[in-house]
Every structure is written in C-alpha cells, then in structure tokens.
Write a protein that holds these residues in place. Structure first.
Motif, PDB file in Angstrom:
ATOM      1  N   THR A  97       0.836  -1.195   0.000  1.00 10.09           N
ATOM      2  CA  THR A  97       0.000   0.000   0.000  1.00 10.09           C
ATOM      3  C   THR A  97       0.874   1.249   0.000  1.00 10.09           C
ATOM      4  O   THR A  97       2.016   1.227   0.457  1.00 10.09           O
ATOM      5  CB  THR A  97      -0.931   0.037   1.230  1.00 10.09           C
ATOM      6  N   ARG A  98       0.289   2.343  -0.504  1.00  9.56           N
ATOM      7  CA  ARG A  98       0.993   3.625  -0.550  1.00  9.56           C
ATOM      8  C   ARG A  98       0.379   4.580   0.465  1.00  9.56           C
ATOM      9  O   ARG A  98      -0.834   4.802   0.467  1.00  9.56           O
ATOM     10  CB  ARG A  98       0.878   4.239  -1.945  1.00  9.56           C
ATOM     11  N   GLY A  99       1.208   5.140   1.328  1.00  2.86           N
ATOM     12  CA  GLY A  99       0.750   6.156   2.255  1.00  2.86           C
ATOM     13  C   GLY A  99       0.639   7.508   1.575  1.00  2.86           C
ATOM     14  O   GLY A  99       1.128   7.702   0.459  1.00  2.86           O
ATOM     15  N   GLU A 100      -0.018   8.460   2.247  1.00  8.44           N
ATOM     16  CA  GLU A 100      -0.201   9.786   1.656  1.00  8.44           C
ATOM     17  C   GLU A 100       1.133  10.473   1.361  1.00  8.44           C
ATOM     18  O   GLU A 100       1.224  11.321   0.474  1.00  8.44           O
ATOM     19  CB  GLU A 100      -1.050  10.662   2.583  1.00  8.44           C
ATOM     20  N   THR A 105       4.257   0.245   2.201  1.00  7.37           N
ATOM     21  CA  THR A 105       4.196  -0.748   3.272  1.00  7.37           C
ATOM     22  C   THR A 105       3.793  -2.086   2.688  1.00  7.37           C
ATOM     23  O   THR A 105       2.853  -2.166   1.887  1.00  7.37           O
ATOM     24  CB  THR A 105       3.180  -0.328   4.353  1.00  7.37           C
TER      25      THR A 105
END
Length: 291
Positions: A97-100, A105
């Motif tokens: 997943t991509r954080g803002e 992660t």
C-alpha cells in the motif's frame, strides 16, 4: 508498465506472467457492487522492472497499492519502506500500500486468506490440532506461519525433508513439528488412528502439484485421520483430482478460490478503505470466476 492518465484511484496486481490472474475480476466485481469510483488492473512487471515500477508508483497519489504475485513476493522486500511484522516473519509480501506521503508498506494477506474458511472450526476448543501440509514453496511459508499461530502441530512434507525442517525451524523454532518426504503419503498405510473426537485434522496441498500442466498430487487418503478437512490451494483446475478423491473418501473439502477470495478481501480493505460485499458467501463472485 505505463498507466494512462486518469484521476480515478486505482490498485493493481503485478507479476510475470500476469494474464492468468483472477484478481482484476475479483476486485472489479466488488468495486462495481459498491459503486466506488476506482479501478483495479493487471500490470505485467518483469524482475528487472520492479525497482522502476515502485519508483514511479510511489509518486502517483492515485495509486492505492498493488497485489504481488509470483515471482516477486520476496524480491519486493528491499524496495519497501515498511514491512508488516507478519509479512516479515513469513518472508514474503503479497500486498503493498501507498501512504499519503508516498511511503510503501508491505503486507502478507495470504495467511489470513488461508485461515478465513477455517476460523469457525479454529474458534472451538480442541484437545489436539494437527495439519499435514504438502509442499515447501512460497505458499507453504504463509500457511505454516498461519497454522503455527493457531497452535496447530504441523507435519510438513516435501521432496527435500531438509528444506522442510529448515522452514519449520525458521518460522516456528519453538514448535514441536515434524517433517516427512512427500512420497511417504503416496503409498497406502494401515496406521490405526486413535479417537479423533475433540481433535482438529487438516490436509493441505500447498504445492503446485495437480495444477494444469503439473503432475498430479499422489496422496493416499489412508493417511488422513477420520474427520479431516482437505484443502487444496490450486485454482486451475478448481476441482482437482486431489479434492475429488477426498470427497469420494467422505472428507469435507475447501478449494483454491476460498483462499484466493479471502486474501483479496483483506487487500481490498487496505486499498479502498471499504469492506467488500460478501453477504452471499461469495456465491455470485464464484459463479463469475468459474463461468
């Protein structure tokens, strides 16, 4: 590897090859049911393209992440900023997943997906729990870790018992697990199983044997304790000879779509922040995937 410009949020599955993946159909079905303005795509990424792929995607705020299939589940590890403890323990990532802020992660949803159909049974109290797991590849790593965390004693069978022992010692060094050569289960046995009342027994094909283009899995069901659940993670064909033989011998069976849909559901929530619609027990989705 390029994606056409659009403002729509998207996630995808990457692998080499990728055309066979059912993930776009699964996630697309859920997105349509929920009416979400998002897409899920397949992206063919070769090993030498992985680093460039993630460098580009971490800059794209529309990209919510990706599922990772073979052969990249271990190769992605050094390209990520953070790895979930379970994925780190398993040593493989199948969801990113991509954080803002663009941080990446890695997670492993295979373990949760594998356990999902077994949870009603595992919520019960048992005198003893044992699983015979056939195969020592990448899928077996997630399955062994998942079962060990549920206090299941594992008999891990592979062509190389040394590799099986090393895998058990790595993933659950304190466990009282056992190894066996895969050929051990191909011949009949006259072993007299004790009273299995109050016990949980599981037989898992975690290998590619029985898959289209692969040799069949040779397993004699005299090795299966009475009341065993028989689980095959192969998805093509869905109804393998192994499962057919198990049903003919009177055992309850679980097929590969069960794990595939379960792990996808875990990833879907991470990508899109919503629970997938599964009120019908995935019946409509399964019809779509097997049409």
């Amino acid at each position: 590897m390029s994606v056409e410009g659009t403002e729509t949020l998207y996630a995808e599955v990457i692998g080499d090859p990728i055309a066979q993946s059912k993930s776009p159909a699964i996630h697309g079905f859920w997105l349509e049911k929920l009416g979400l303005r998002a897409e899920y795509r397949a992206c063919h990424v070769r090993a030498e393209e992985l680093e460039e792929y993630f460098a580009l995607r971490r800059k794209d705020p529309r990209w919510r992440g990706c599922n990772v299939t073979m052969p990249h589940k271990q190769a992605v590890l050094p390209l990520l900023d953070r790895i979930d403890p379970l994925a780190e323990r398993i040593g493989a990532v199948n969801t990113v997943t991509r954080g803002e802020d663009g941080t990446l992660t890695g997670y492993n949803t295979d373990a949760a997906g594998f356990l999902e159909p077994l949870r009603p049974l595992l919520e019960r109290t048992h005198l003893f729990r044992m699983a015979r797991v056939l195969g020592t590849g990448g899928a077996a790593r997630a399955i062994v870790a998942a079962l060990a965390a549920q206090n299941v004693v594992i008999v891990l069978a592979g062509r190389d018992p040394g590799k099986a022992r090393a895998l058990l010692d790595e993933l659950d060094p304190g466990g009282e697990h056992h190894v066996a050569p895969l050929a051990h289960f191909s011949e009949p046995t006259d072993f007299a199983f004790d009273d299995r009342a109050g016990c949980f027994d599981l037989i898992v094909n975690a290998s590619p044997l029985g898959m289209a283009g692969q040799p069949p899995l040779a397993f004699d069901f005299s090795h299966a304790p009475p009341g065993s659940v028989v689980y095959d993670i192969v998805t093509h064909p869905l109804d393998t000879e192994f499962l057919q033989a198990a049903r003919a011998a009177g055992f309850v069976t679980l097929d590969g779509l069960t794990m595939l849909i379960g792990q996808a559901a875990e990833a879907f929530g991470k990508f899109f922040g919503a629970e997938p619609p599964r009120a019908d027990g995935d019946a409509e989705l399964r019809r779509l995937l097997t049409a």
